[in-house]
Write a protein that holds these residues in place. Sequence first.
Motif, PDB file in Angstrom:
ATOM      1  N   ILE A 378       0.835  -1.207   0.000  1.00  0.00           N
ATOM      2  CA  ILE A 378       0.000   0.000   0.000  1.00  0.00           C
ATOM      3  C   ILE A 378       0.868   1.255   0.000  1.00  0.00           C
ATOM      4  N   LEU A 379       1.895   1.287   0.856  1.00  0.00           N
ATOM      5  CA  LEU A 379       2.746   2.473   0.971  1.00  0.00           C
ATOM      6  C   LEU A 379       3.483   2.780  -0.322  1.00  0.00           C
ATOM      7  N   VAL A 380       4.097   1.774  -0.935  1.00  0.00           N
ATOM      8  CA  VAL A 380       4.907   2.015  -2.132  1.00  0.00           C
ATOM      9  C   VAL A 380       4.024   2.370  -3.330  1.00  0.00           C
ATOM     10  N   ILE A 381       2.917   1.654  -3.503  1.00  0.00           N
ATOM     11  CA  ILE A 381       2.023   1.964  -4.628  1.00  0.00           C
ATOM     12  C   ILE A 381       1.411   3.352  -4.468  1.00  0.00           C
ATOM     13  N   GLY A 382       0.976   3.673  -3.245  1.00  0.00           N
ATOM     14  CA  GLY A 382       0.335   4.964  -3.015  1.00  0.00           C
ATOM     15  C   GLY A 382       1.275   6.138  -3.122  1.00  0.00           C
ATOM     16  N   ILE A 383       2.448   6.040  -2.486  1.00  0.00           N
ATOM     17  CA  ILE A 383       3.399   7.157  -2.485  1.00  0.00           C
ATOM     18  C   ILE A 383       4.185   7.208  -3.799  1.00  0.00           C
ATOM     19  N   GLY A 384       4.450   6.037  -4.366  1.00  0.00           N
ATOM     20  CA  GLY A 384       5.242   5.980  -5.597  1.00  0.00           C
ATOM     21  C   GLY A 384       4.521   6.491  -6.833  1.00  0.00           C
ATOM     22  N   GLY A 385       3.201   6.610  -6.742  1.00  0.00           N
ATOM     23  CA  GLY A 385       2.449   7.145  -7.885  1.00  0.00           C
ATOM     24  C   GLY A 385       2.106   6.108  -8.935  1.00  0.00           C
ATOM     25  N   ALA A 386       2.005   4.832  -8.530  1.00  0.00           N
ATOM     26  CA  ALA A 386       1.635   3.786  -9.497  1.00  0.00           C
ATOM     27  C   ALA A 386       0.220   4.030 -10.020  1.00  0.00           C
ATOM     28  N   PHE A 387      -0.036   3.600 -11.239  1.00  0.00           N
ATOM     29  CA  PHE A 387      -1.381   3.743 -11.804  1.00  0.00           C
ATOM     30  C   PHE A 387      -1.642   2.652 -12.832  1.00  0.00           C
ATOM     31  N   ILE A 388      -2.919   2.399 -13.068  1.00  0.00           N
ATOM     32  CA  ILE A 388      -3.346   1.481 -14.123  1.00  0.00           C
ATOM     33  C   ILE A 388      -4.055   2.300 -15.183  1.00  0.00           C
ATOM     34  N   VAL A 390      -6.477   2.321 -17.881  1.00  0.00           N
ATOM     35  CA  VAL A 390      -7.550   1.487 -18.411  1.00  0.00           C
ATOM     36  C   VAL A 390      -7.733   1.737 -19.900  1.00  0.00           C
ATOM     37  N   ASN A 391      -7.811   2.991 -20.272  1.00  0.00           N
ATOM     38  CA  ASN A 391      -7.842   3.374 -21.689  1.00  0.00           C
ATOM     39  C   ASN A 391      -7.307   4.792 -21.807  1.00  0.00           C
ATOM     40  N   GLU A 392      -7.549   5.434 -22.942  1.00  0.00           N
ATOM     41  CA  GLU A 392      -7.014   6.768 -23.168  1.00  0.00           C
ATOM     42  C   GLU A 392      -7.425   7.768 -22.101  1.00  0.00           C
ATOM     43  N   ASN A 393      -8.642   7.644 -21.616  1.00  0.00           N
ATOM     44  CA  ASN A 393      -9.197   8.644 -20.721  1.00  0.00           C
ATOM     45  C   ASN A 393      -9.362   8.195 -19.269  1.00  0.00           C
ATOM     46  N   ILE A 394      -9.183   6.906 -19.004  1.00  0.00           N
ATOM     47  CA  ILE A 394      -9.447   6.389 -17.662  1.00  0.00           C
ATOM     48  C   ILE A 394      -8.170   5.848 -17.035  1.00  0.00           C
ATOM     49  N   GLN A 395      -7.896   6.330 -15.826  1.00  0.00           N
ATOM     50  CA  GLN A 395      -6.689   5.928 -15.104  1.00  0.00           C
ATOM     51  C   GLN A 395      -7.041   5.717 -13.630  1.00  0.00           C
ATOM     52  N   ILE A 396      -6.605   4.596 -13.060  1.00  0.00           N
ATOM     53  CA  ILE A 396      -6.761   4.347 -11.627  1.00  0.00           C
ATOM     54  C   ILE A 396      -5.389   4.557 -11.000  1.00  0.00           C
ATOM     55  N   ALA A 397      -5.288   5.573 -10.138  1.00  0.00           N
ATOM     56  CA  ALA A 397      -3.947   5.956  -9.681  1.00  0.00           C
ATOM     57  C   ALA A 397      -3.900   6.248  -8.187  1.00  0.00           C
ATOM     58  N   GLY A 398      -2.652   6.323  -7.680  1.00  0.00           N
ATOM     59  CA  GLY A 398      -2.372   6.818  -6.340  1.00  0.00           C
ATOM     60  C   GLY A 398      -3.118   6.120  -5.226  1.00  0.00           C
ATOM     61  N   MET A 399      -3.764   6.945  -4.381  1.00  0.00           N
ATOM     62  CA  MET A 399      -4.461   6.434  -3.209  1.00  0.00           C
ATOM     63  C   MET A 399      -5.572   5.463  -3.573  1.00  0.00           C
ATOM     64  N   ALA A 400      -6.280   5.759  -4.663  1.00  0.00           N
ATOM     65  CA  ALA A 400      -7.385   4.891  -5.076  1.00  0.00           C
ATOM     66  C   ALA A 400      -6.870   3.492  -5.386  1.00  0.00           C
ATOM     67  N   LEU A 401      -5.796   3.410  -6.151  1.00  0.00           N
ATOM     68  CA  LEU A 401      -5.224   2.119  -6.509  1.00  0.00           C
ATOM     69  C   LEU A 401      -4.664   1.420  -5.267  1.00  0.00           C
ATOM     70  N   ALA A 402      -3.981   2.171  -4.407  1.00  0.00           N
ATOM     71  CA  ALA A 402      -3.407   1.594  -3.184  1.00  0.00           C
ATOM     72  C   ALA A 402      -4.511   1.037  -2.288  1.00  0.00           C
ATOM     73  N   THR A 403      -5.625   1.748  -2.191  1.00  0.00           N
ATOM     74  CA  THR A 403      -6.745   1.295  -1.361  1.00  0.00           C
ATOM     75  C   THR A 403      -7.347   0.005  -1.898  1.00  0.00           C
ATOM     76  N   VAL A 404      -7.584  -0.030  -3.208  1.00  0.00           N
ATOM     77  CA  VAL A 404      -8.188  -1.214  -3.839  1.00  0.00           C
ATOM     78  C   VAL A 404      -7.285  -2.431  -3.668  1.00  0.00           C
ATOM     79  N   ILE A 405      -5.981  -2.261  -3.936  1.00  0.00           N
ATOM     80  CA  ILE A 405      -5.041  -3.377  -3.812  1.00  0.00           C
ATOM     81  C   ILE A 405      -4.926  -3.825  -2.358  1.00  0.00           C
ATOM     82  N   GLY A 406      -4.932  -2.867  -1.430  1.00  0.00           N
ATOM     83  CA  GLY A 406      -4.882  -3.212  -0.012  1.00  0.00           C
ATOM     84  C   GLY A 406      -6.079  -4.052   0.409  1.00  0.00           C
ATOM     85  N   ILE A 407      -7.277  -3.686  -0.067  1.00  0.00           N
ATOM     86  CA  ILE A 407      -8.489  -4.447   0.246  1.00  0.00           C
ATOM     87  C   ILE A 407      -8.405  -5.855  -0.323  1.00  0.00           C
ATOM     88  N   ILE A 408      -7.938  -5.960  -1.567  1.00  0.00           N
ATOM     89  CA  ILE A 408      -7.825  -7.275  -2.219  1.00  0.00           C
ATOM     90  C   ILE A 408      -6.834  -8.167  -1.463  1.00  0.00           C
TER      91      ILE A 408
END
Length: 438
Positions: A378-388, A390-408
């Motif tokens: 969670i810490l590295v994905i959230g602070i590091g700025g990782a993102f997915i 999805v397409n040209e206009n949709i991106q799952i990034a930062g805290m949102a991605l860290a939260t989702v991965i943490g829950i999973i």
Amino acid sequence: MKQKTIEVNEIPRIDKWIILSIQHLFAMFGATILVPLLTGLSPAVALVSSGLGTLAYLLITKGQVPAYLGSSFAFIMPIIAGMSIGGPEGVMIGSFFAGLLYGIVAVIIKYTGVRWLMNLLPPIVVGPVIMVIGLGLAGVAIDMAMNDPVTEAYSGIHFAVALGTLLVTIIASVFFKGFFGLIPILIGIVAGYTIAYTQGLVDLAAVREANWIQAPDFIIPFVTYSPSFSWEIFLIMVPIAVVTLSEHIGDQMVLSKVVGRNFVEKPGLHRSIFGDGIATIISSFLGGPPNTTYGENIGVVALTRVFSVYVIGGAAVTAVLFGFVGKVSALITTIPTAVMGGVSILLFGIIASSGLRMMIDNKVDIGKKRNLIISSVILVIGIGGAFIQVNENIQIAGMALATVIGIILNLTLPGREKVADPDEIFESETKKQDREAA
């Protein structure tokens, strides 16, 4: 002599009522205006929306929960990201759906209870995500503190003002007592503003030109703009509501212990969460940041033992009135970025530390591989700025991605511990207090 308690539905004498309400206003003021100042929204609108949101919250909770709602720090980075994609109008749409998620969760809790939410968001997930919120904003605070906002280059004068602001805020936090001990952020901002003024960093022209009575710059759907949906902003902002939901439950637990009533049971967690969601929706209709229950004001309630919802309501009405005082709004906008950077260094660090404290208070064992893995990822994905992407206009990034991965990770890795129901936690705490009193 034992301090007199003013009960939840007790109306204080009018002179005391006004003073106590203003005290709550000062407690929330610095943090509530800081969020819009950092994100480019209107501080005056934030004051109005926090006041109206609090009044709606008090109505929805049947006047039984003495909580004030102000601008949420958890949404700072999502708002900044959303502003670059869809401007303030797009952010308001994202904020609306975040509030809507609160409403959906409230309905589910009403019929199924809250245990499922606590299992979904245990301290091992929420703690690191809260740390990400604070540490992810560290760069913003340092840039504001060190750089000239015009040239965007390093400025020794700006950094000196920021450090002076930070020093006064720390001194106020540690050494000031009573009423002044409740408003260290506001004291730091006033002191920093004075230092900045002596260095020629303050321009008061906007204050002189402003009217005393002036409507804030509201952003109202179908009036000032035509709403348009953006999946990218939706995915940036809405998942953060999952984190603030957990913070909300924590605030209700603390407030229950302070007041001596089980607010989780009556008026019910579903009502308080629904009230929080409605407050955020109201804010989205006006152009303010999402709202959340404020720990600063819970601290005031605990210290003063003034539990009256009428005092909270008085603070809310005063905040709305403040939002329409043009010279006050203009004065807020003249606060130099270096001053806000100075207080932000402390505030963002406190946010990160509160995530660590959540794990300590809940006795999360980081020595266990499972917990170590979840928190580290969670810490590295959230602070590091990782993102997915999805397409040209949709991106799952930062805290949102860290939260989702943490829950999973929490749901799939073996060895998940049972999380106690808030009702059980409160009841055990009450019994403990009864034993100590006996």
